[in-house]
Write an enzyme that holds these catalytic residues in place. Structure first.
Site, short mmCIF file in Angstrom:
data_model
loop_
_atom_site.label_atom_id
_atom_site.label_comp_id
_atom_site.label_asym_id
_atom_site.label_seq_id
_atom_site.Cartn_x
_atom_site.Cartn_y
_atom_site.Cartn_z
N GLY A 116 -2.27 -10.72 8.27
CA GLY A 116 -1.94 -12.12 8.53
C GLY A 116 -1.71 -12.88 7.25
O GLY A 116 -2.16 -12.46 6.17
N ASP A 162 0.21 3.70 7.86
CA ASP A 162 -0.31 2.58 7.06
C ASP A 162 -1.80 2.79 6.74
O ASP A 162 -2.23 2.60 5.60
CB ASP A 162 -0.10 1.27 7.83
CG ASP A 162 -0.65 0.07 7.08
OD1 ASP A 162 -0.03 -0.34 6.09
OD2 ASP A 162 -1.72 -0.44 7.47
N VAL A 217 -5.22 -3.24 0.72
CA VAL A 217 -6.16 -2.56 1.63
C VAL A 217 -7.01 -3.60 2.36
O VAL A 217 -7.68 -4.43 1.74
CB VAL A 217 -7.09 -1.59 0.86
CG1 VAL A 217 -8.02 -0.88 1.83
CG2 VAL A 217 -6.28 -0.58 0.06
N LYS A 277 0.82 -1.23 0.00
CA LYS A 277 0.00 0.00 0.00
C LYS A 277 0.84 1.26 0.00
O LYS A 277 0.44 2.28 -0.57
CB LYS A 277 -0.99 0.01 1.17
CG LYS A 277 -0.43 -0.33 2.52
CD LYS A 277 -0.46 -1.82 2.76
CE LYS A 277 0.41 -2.21 3.91
NZ LYS A 277 -0.11 -3.25 4.73
N LYS A 313 -3.71 3.30 3.00
CA LYS A 313 -4.90 2.56 2.55
C LYS A 313 -6.05 3.52 2.25
O LYS A 313 -6.79 3.34 1.28
CB LYS A 313 -5.30 1.55 3.63
CG LYS A 313 -4.27 0.42 3.77
CD LYS A 313 -4.49 -0.34 5.07
CE LYS A 313 -3.54 -1.51 5.21
NZ LYS A 313 -3.48 -2.05 6.56
N GLY A 353 -6.37 -6.27 4.16
CA GLY A 353 -6.00 -7.69 4.16
C GLY A 353 -6.89 -8.54 3.27
O GLY A 353 -6.91 -8.38 2.05
P1 NDP Z 1 7.94 -9.70 5.45
O1 NDP Z 1 8.97 -8.81 6.03
O2 NDP Z 1 7.44 -10.83 6.25
O3 NDP Z 1 8.49 -10.28 4.05
C1 NDP Z 1 9.23 -9.53 3.15
C2 NDP Z 1 9.93 -10.49 2.21
O4 NDP Z 1 10.60 -9.77 1.21
C3 NDP Z 1 10.99 -11.37 2.88
O5 NDP Z 1 10.91 -12.67 2.39
C4 NDP Z 1 12.30 -10.72 2.48
O6 NDP Z 1 13.35 -11.65 2.40
C5 NDP Z 1 11.95 -10.20 1.10
N1 NDP Z 1 12.73 -9.04 0.70
C6 NDP Z 1 12.69 -7.79 1.21
N2 NDP Z 1 13.54 -6.99 0.57
C7 NDP Z 1 14.13 -7.74 -0.37
C8 NDP Z 1 15.12 -7.49 -1.35
N3 NDP Z 1 15.68 -6.28 -1.49
N4 NDP Z 1 15.50 -8.50 -2.15
C9 NDP Z 1 14.95 -9.73 -2.04
N5 NDP Z 1 13.99 -10.02 -1.13
C10 NDP Z 1 13.59 -9.03 -0.31
O7 NDP Z 1 6.73 -8.74 5.01
P2 NDP Z 1 5.21 -9.11 4.84
O8 NDP Z 1 5.07 -10.39 4.13
O9 NDP Z 1 4.53 -8.92 6.14
O10 NDP Z 1 4.70 -7.89 3.93
C11 NDP Z 1 4.99 -7.86 2.55
C12 NDP Z 1 4.14 -6.76 1.92
O11 NDP Z 1 2.76 -7.04 2.13
C13 NDP Z 1 4.37 -5.36 2.50
O12 NDP Z 1 4.19 -4.40 1.49
C14 NDP Z 1 3.23 -5.23 3.52
O13 NDP Z 1 2.87 -3.90 3.77
C15 NDP Z 1 2.13 -5.95 2.78
N6 NDP Z 1 1.07 -6.49 3.60
C16 NDP Z 1 1.35 -7.24 4.70
C17 NDP Z 1 0.33 -7.81 5.42
C18 NDP Z 1 0.58 -8.65 6.62
O14 NDP Z 1 -0.38 -9.08 7.26
N7 NDP Z 1 1.84 -8.93 6.98
C19 NDP Z 1 -1.08 -7.63 5.04
C20 NDP Z 1 -1.27 -6.83 3.84
C21 NDP Z 1 -0.24 -6.28 3.17
P3 NDP Z 1 13.91 -12.43 3.72
O15 NDP Z 1 12.77 -13.28 4.19
O16 NDP Z 1 15.06 -13.23 3.23
O17 NDP Z 1 14.25 -11.35 4.69
N1 HSE Z 2 0.40 -3.81 9.14
C1 HSE Z 2 -0.84 -3.92 8.45
C2 HSE Z 2 -1.97 -3.96 9.47
C3 HSE Z 2 -0.86 -5.16 7.60
O1 HSE Z 2 -1.70 -4.19 10.65
O2 HSE Z 2 -3.11 -3.73 9.09
C4 HSE Z 2 -2.09 -5.26 6.73
O3 HSE Z 2 -2.10 -4.27 5.74
#
Ligand code: NDP
Ligand code: HSE
Length: 437
Positions: free
Chosen positions: A302, A201, A132, A105, A205, A134
């Site tokens: 999540g 955040d 937006v 987002k 959204k 989840g």
């Molecule tokens: P995480 O930190 O869990 O995962 C990020 C991943 O990206 C990791 O696997 C990391 O590698 C990889 N990564 C980051 N930078 C690089 C790079 N430069 N080169 C290669 N790999 C890279 O984040 P989330 O999964 O929680 O979130 C991901 C996206 O989704 C974000 O934009 C977040 O805002 C969005 N989001 C998250 C939600 C949630 O519930 N967590 C819900 C909705 C949206 P490594 O594992 O090796 O560190």
């Molecule tokens: N950090 C965000 C939240 C993840 O807590 O809502 C989902 O976008």
């Protein structure tokens, strides 16, 4: 036809969840999409880290650009986060003629206008449902399901982490720091959790929701932002006593002179459904002129819940692979040349009701002085509550609820109140939304 090759940049919480959902529901997903969907490559930072999904058959790399440009990939799924490398990856994927799905987002809110322009020119889709709320299909609901409406306003609990913390505060469970740490452990929080607790955040959204609701360009820099980090437990308790729950809301409203865009802690009457949305759950209330109010509820963060939205976008993209780009659903709901130039109002022009807490020396005439200040600023008081033992000269809290007014009137009243001899310290102000009209 053979399988569609998917490349995922980022195999963290959401990336691993996406691989798991694609694997677990592969048959159902293929029956819906019309083609098998296969993750062929994924980028991570640390190749040695154990993953929460089965990566056999997936070529891992530390170079997300390889994912963006791989000839085996038709759909690039950006799940890394951030606005630096992620922007480069998305633009490279578009330039290479790939469709993109992103949960990012921050990226869409701040760079969406240029991303969608590039995608439009290249004839590819950039889908962003998971960005937006989840797992709630709110983008599809507003963009497609409510396409017949003139959207009047929307209000949403759109940050799961903040709602998780506020729910614990209301239930008197854990300290702010402990509950935030738990949200981080569960994978809800952003890489930088100040984005969650300071409202950034939610503002990302809200920027996206407002754009697709009103047909305006993405304008993150114009959102008024206040998070939950300064919210005092005592205000949660007084609000409850007055029949309100405090939720962190993102609000976008159409007014005669422009659009209000604001995120802040908000008192909501307890009897509203949205006031009862707890924990990591999100909900978005949308008011359209034809349909009236609709409420969209579900898990806001999540692994699996967000993966649900990622996979839905992949399926949408796969279904549209062979369609004419000019006949696809527009990224921002309205045709790209038809976005409106409506002004975004400064927060001091916004109209709402207020909760005010004042620390006042208990002396005869203080209450009259306080009410006179509100009268002088043209603000009607709805409720007034004085707490404490009633001992003379003691500093006691006075809590007021006002009727709707313009924010600059409240600013003026607060300035006058804080200059009174019998008022101690700063006046606390929270906004109140009845969400009834
Ligand atoms: P995480 O930190 O869990 O995962 C990020 C991943 O990206 C990791 O696997 C990391 O590698 C990889 N990564 C980051 N930078 C690089 C790079 N430069 N080169 C290669 N790999 C890279 O984040 P989330 O999964 O929680 O979130 C991901 C996206 O989704 C974000 O934009 C977040 O805002 C969005 N989001 C998250 C939600 C949630 O519930 N967590 C819900 C909705 C949206 P490594 O594992 O090796 O560190
Ligand atoms: N950090 C965000 C939240 C993840 O807590 O809502 C989902 O976008």
């Amino acid at each position: 036809m053979g399988p569609v090759g998917v490349g995922i940049a980022g195999l963290g919480v959401v990336g691993s969840g996406t691989v798991n959902v694609l694997t677990r529901n592969a048959d159902e997903i293929t029956r819906r999409a019309g083609r098998d969907i296969r993750v062929v490559t994924a980028a991570v930072r640390d190749l040695e880290r154990e993953r929460d999904c089965d990566v056999s058959g997936i070529e891992l790399t530390t170079d997300p650009m390889k994912v963006a440009t791989s000839p085996d990939v038709e759909v690039v799924v950006e799940l890394m986060g951030g606005e630096g490398v992620a922007l480069e990856v998305v633009m490279a994927a578009i330039a290479a003629g790939k469709h993109v799905v992103t949960a990012n987002k921050a990226l869409i809110a701040s760079h969406g206008n240029e991303i969608f322009k590039a995608a439009q020119d290249a004839g590819v889709t950039v889908a962003f449902e998971p960005a937006v709320a989840g797992g709630i299909p709110i983008i599809k609901a507003i963009r497609e399901g409510l396409a017949g409406n003139r959207v009047e306003w929307l209000a949403g609990i759109i940050n799961g982490t903040s709602n998780f913390i506020l729910t614990a505060m209301a239930d008197g469970e854990g300290t702010f720091d402990d509950v935030l740490a738990e949200a981080q452990r569960l994978g809800y929080a952003e890489a930088d959790p100040t984005f969650d607790v300071e409202g950034v955040d939610a503002a990302h959204k809200l920027t996206i929701l407002a754009s697709i609701a009103f047909g305006i360009p993405l304008q993150f820099d114009k959102v008024y932002i206040e998070g939950i980090s300064k919210l005092a437990g005592v205000d949660v308790d007084y609000a409850s006593e007055l029949g309100f729950t405090i939720k962190h809301l993102g609000i976008a409203a159409r007014r005669d002179n422009g659009i209000e865009l604001r995120v802040h802690p908000t008192l909501i009457p307890k009897r509203r459904l949205i006031a009862n949305v707890d924990g990591v759950m999100n909900a978005v209330l949308v008011c359209g002129d034809a349909v009236g109010q609709t409420l969209h509820y579900g898990a806001g963060a999540g692994a699996d819940a967000t993966a649900s939205a990622v996979v839905a976008d992949i399926v949408d993209v796969v279904r549209a692979l062979t369609t004419d780009p000019d006949n696809r659903v527009p990224h921002l709901a309205f045709q790209p040349g038809k976005l409106a130039d409506l002004p975004i109002l400064d927060v001091n022009e916004s109209r709402t009701a207020y909760y005010i807490r004042i620390a006042a020396v208990n002396r005869p005439g203080v209450l009259a002085e306080v009410t006179r200040v509100f009268g002088d600023s043209n603000i009607s008081i709805e409720t007034i509550l004085q707490k404490g033992s009633g001992k003379s000269e003691e500093v006691l809290p006075i809590i007021l609820l006002t009727q709707r007014t313009i924010e600059k009137n409240i600013d003026q009243a607060i300035e006058k109140l804080e200059s009174l001899d019998d008022i101690v310290g700063s006046v606390v102000r929270l906004r109140v939304e009845h969400l009834s009209e």
